[in-house]
Design a protein around this motif. Structure first.
Motif, PDB file in Angstrom:
ATOM      1  N   ALA A 104       4.201  12.784  32.101  1.00  0.00           N
ATOM      2  CA  ALA A 104       4.407  12.364  30.712  1.00  0.00           C
ATOM      3  C   ALA A 104       3.186  12.610  29.831  1.00  0.00           C
ATOM      4  O   ALA A 104       3.326  12.833  28.631  1.00  0.00           O
ATOM      5  N   ASP A 105       1.993  12.600  30.415  1.00  0.00           N
ATOM      6  CA  ASP A 105       0.787  12.806  29.610  1.00  0.00           C
ATOM      7  C   ASP A 105       0.310  14.257  29.591  1.00  0.00           C
ATOM      8  O   ASP A 105      -0.740  14.560  29.033  1.00  0.00           O
ATOM      9  N   ASP A 106       1.087  15.182  30.150  1.00  0.00           N
ATOM     10  CA  ASP A 106       0.736  16.604  30.089  1.00  0.00           C
ATOM     11  C   ASP A 106       0.901  17.107  28.655  1.00  0.00           C
ATOM     12  O   ASP A 106       1.695  16.579  27.880  1.00  0.00           O
ATOM     13  N   THR A 107       0.156  18.151  28.343  1.00  0.00           N
ATOM     14  CA  THR A 107       0.171  18.705  26.989  1.00  0.00           C
ATOM     15  C   THR A 107       1.310  19.706  26.803  1.00  0.00           C
ATOM     16  O   THR A 107       1.952  20.122  27.767  1.00  0.00           O
ATOM     17  N   VAL A 108       1.509  20.107  25.564  1.00  0.00           N
ATOM     18  CA  VAL A 108       2.514  21.120  25.240  1.00  0.00           C
ATOM     19  C   VAL A 108       2.243  22.394  26.026  1.00  0.00           C
ATOM     20  O   VAL A 108       3.165  22.997  26.589  1.00  0.00           O
ATOM     21  N   LEU A 109       0.993  22.802  26.075  1.00  0.00           N
ATOM     22  CA  LEU A 109       0.658  24.042  26.770  1.00  0.00           C
ATOM     23  C   LEU A 109       0.900  23.929  28.274  1.00  0.00           C
ATOM     24  O   LEU A 109       1.405  24.871  28.892  1.00  0.00           O
ATOM     25  N   GLU A 110       0.591  22.792  28.860  1.00  0.00           N
ATOM     26  CA  GLU A 110       0.861  22.599  30.288  1.00  0.00           C
ATOM     27  C   GLU A 110       2.366  22.673  30.556  1.00  0.00           C
ATOM     28  O   GLU A 110       2.802  23.307  31.516  1.00  0.00           O
ATOM     29  N   LEU A 111       3.138  22.034  29.705  1.00  0.00           N
ATOM     30  CA  LEU A 111       4.589  22.067  29.851  1.00  0.00           C
ATOM     31  C   LEU A 111       5.107  23.497  29.688  1.00  0.00           C
ATOM     32  O   LEU A 111       5.909  23.966  30.493  1.00  0.00           O
TER      33      LEU A 111
END
Length: 147
Positions: A104-111
């Motif tokens: 849930a705390d991953d960033t847009v780029l990680e996703l």
């Protein structure tokens, strides 16, 4: 922006759920797939709509698409028969594949990196090993492109 800020409510299914019901949910809501959870509610896999289609189309037609014009029975007529009494588990690849999941705390780029690397139309977002929602490719594009 974090993954938890991008999630959409999204139906999930279980390994032992009825495949026909899962297909009906995907069809009714025009979904690219469903997150499949295990008995404890943790993400197990992604069931893409294309996997359901692959299950429905006979292997010999997949191997030689020119045979599709010769086969008399329409795919629509076969759907209920072929999926009836089949579990979602049977539609999944035999070999476990890497799961399209982010925290849930991953960033847009990680996703986006997970989605791109796994070529998945959706990514499950988890917090404390539970699915809190899903981010679809179209939702991601909506958030990152100028309005």
């Amino acid at each position: 922006m974090q993954a938890r800020d991008m999630v959409e409510e999204f139906p999930v299914t279980s390994l032992d759920a009825d495949a026909l019901e899962a297909a009906k949910v995907m069809a009714a809501e025009r979904l690219p797939g469903l997150v499949v959870v295990d008995a404890r509610g943790r993400p197990h896999s992604i069931l893409g709509a294309s996997q359901v289609v692959r299950f429905l189309v006979p292997r010999y037609v997949q191997d030689d698409p020119s045979l599709a014009g010769v086969v008399g029975e329409s795919l629509a007529d076969q759907v209920a028969d072929k999926l009836s009494g089949v579990s979602v588990r049977r539609l999944l690849p035999e070999e476990p594949q890497e799961l399209a999941v982010v925290h849930a705390d991953d960033t847009v780029l990680e996703l986006a990196a997970v989605m791109a690397r796994l070529r998945s139309p959706l990514v499950a977002v988890v917090e404390d090993d539970q699915v809190v929602g899903v981010v679809t490719a179209s939702r991601l594009l909506q958030l990152v492109t100028p309005q």
